[in-house]
Enzyme design. Structure first.
Site, PDB file in Angstrom:
ATOM      1  N   SER A 189      18.770  38.095  61.653  1.00 56.22           N
ATOM      2  CA  SER A 189      19.955  38.239  62.479  1.00 56.22           C
ATOM      3  C   SER A 189      21.173  37.666  61.743  1.00 56.22           C
ATOM      4  O   SER A 189      21.483  38.126  60.643  1.00 56.22           O
ATOM      5  CB  SER A 189      19.728  37.582  63.841  1.00 56.22           C
ATOM      6  OG  SER A 189      20.743  37.950  64.747  1.00 56.22           O
ATOM      7  N   ASP A 275      16.594  47.663  68.900  1.00 58.35           N
ATOM      8  CA  ASP A 275      17.407  46.445  68.782  1.00 58.35           C
ATOM      9  C   ASP A 275      18.817  46.698  69.316  1.00 58.35           C
ATOM     10  O   ASP A 275      19.627  47.369  68.676  1.00 58.35           O
ATOM     11  CB  ASP A 275      17.454  46.017  67.319  1.00 58.35           C
ATOM     12  CG  ASP A 275      18.077  44.643  67.114  1.00 58.35           C
ATOM     13  OD1 ASP A 275      18.743  44.141  68.044  1.00 58.35           O
ATOM     14  OD2 ASP A 275      17.904  44.082  66.015  1.00 58.35           O
ATOM     15  N   HIS A 304      15.437  42.889  69.430  1.00 60.02           N
ATOM     16  CA  HIS A 304      15.946  42.050  68.344  1.00 60.02           C
ATOM     17  C   HIS A 304      14.908  41.085  67.775  1.00 60.02           C
ATOM     18  O   HIS A 304      15.119  40.527  66.702  1.00 60.02           O
ATOM     19  CB  HIS A 304      17.173  41.290  68.823  1.00 60.02           C
ATOM     20  CG  HIS A 304      17.983  40.680  67.722  1.00 60.02           C
ATOM     21  ND1 HIS A 304      18.384  41.390  66.602  1.00 60.02           N
ATOM     22  CD2 HIS A 304      18.459  39.411  67.551  1.00 60.02           C
ATOM     23  CE1 HIS A 304      19.078  40.600  65.805  1.00 60.02           C
ATOM     24  NE2 HIS A 304      19.128  39.402  66.347  1.00 60.02           N
TER      25      HIS A 304
END
Length: 325
Positions: A189, A275, A304
């Site tokens: 991320s 996601d 995610h």
């Protein structure tokens, strides 16, 4: 949640044009040059951790502006000679947490250097942090970090973060337990976006593990997802309607696609097709611009969280093969 982005066969060829400022390279050369005027002054304080086979150090070093950046350094105990090192960057809102959160790499024979992201971790119960961001912002901002200094590339928050990340590689490369020729950057991320940028900015990086990366293809991200952190930019623009061009100009200096176009080392990416935080088209946009040898692991049914532990195993196998070659 359903599939919401482009079909996988289109994603594999999705390579949008990049909005790159003419002075992109000069901007980053100047930024890193200014940062390196400060002595690294890396400090490794032994940390009393109850592990039989891993040594732990509480780390700090001088990042952007000479500000102290904290982290952990873990190294396998009793291993002869310098070992490869993974420099790990943390996801949005998280701090460095606890040493036991980072035992995977030492268990596999690697050192790991966990860099804390300035200003994060103050309200994350699972992964608390200890590093502030003493540099203020000249403009009002939406909650969070995405709009801090967003009116000016020199003042933007991620200028400081990416510089800290490069300095972290500088710091660990000097440690006697680390093989400076086998330093790998990693993160998921936000951490994946930081790793992507660092691999492009630091010539000493050997490879990159870029997991569901954030901070890439900003324009598309803010148009197709309503989740934070990208949503912070939307909220800012909804109250400052006249500054969109200026905002996206700033973001162009930090867009992962522009770093990917300069990425020359081997990279293992991952993407999750459901996601909603880092949409798959934004991930493929950078992956398809990456210039070095590359692989991508696709997780079709995940949001995610992506591959989570499955992806960690993919990364271990990838590095064992790459670094043994």
């Amino acid at each position: 949640m359903p599939l919401f982005d482009l079909p996988l066969e289109q994603l594999r060829d999705y390579r949008p044009e990049r909005d790159e400022p003419a002075d992109f390279d000069d901007f980053w050369a100047r930024t890193l040059g200014e940062a390196r005027e400060f002595a690294l002054d890396a400090a490794y304080t032994p940390y009393d951790a109850p592990y039989a086979h891993v040594d732990v150090f509480d780390v700090s070093f001088a990042g952007w502006g000479g500000h102290r950046i904290n982290g952990w350094f873990l190294v396998p105990r009793g291993v002869d000679g310098p070992v490869p090192c993974v420099v790990h960057y943390i996801g949005y809102s998280g701090g460095r947490g606890f040493p036991h959160d980072h035992l995977m790499w030492p268990a596999a024979g690697y050192a790991v250097f966990v860099m804390e992201t300035r200003g994060h971790g103050g309200a994350n119960f699972a992964n608390p942090g200890s590093t502030g961001d003493p540099h203020g912002s000249a403009n009002p901002q939406a909650p969070g970090m995405m709009t801090r200094g967003i009116m000016d590339p020199d003042d933007y928050y991620y200028r400081r973060v990416f510089t800290d990340a490069v300095r972290a590689v500088d710091a660990v490369a000097e440690h006697p337990a680390v093989d400076a020729g086998r330093i790998v950057v990693s993160g998921g991320s936000q951490g994946g976006g930081i790793a992507q940028a660092t691999a492009a900015l630091h010539p000493g990086v050997k490879a990159a593990l870029i997991d569901v990366p954030f901070l890439t293809h900003f324009r598309r991200a803010v148009e197709i997802t309503d989740r934070d952190p990208y949503r912070e930019i939307v909220r800012f623009l909804s109250t400052r309607r006249e500054v969109a061009d200026q905002v996206f100009r700033t973001l162009s200096y930090f867009d992962g696609m522009n770093f990917a176009a300069r990425g020359r080392v081997p990279a293992l990416y991952s993407v999750a097709l459901m996601d909603l935080t880092c949409p798959p088209s934004t991930v493929f946009a950078s992956y398809n611009h990456w210039q070095g040898a590359k692989e991508i692991t696709v997780w079709p049914w995940n949001d995610h969280e992506g591959g989570s532990g499955y992806q960690r195993e993919e990364q271990l196998r990838y590095l064992h093969k790459l670094l043994a070659a």
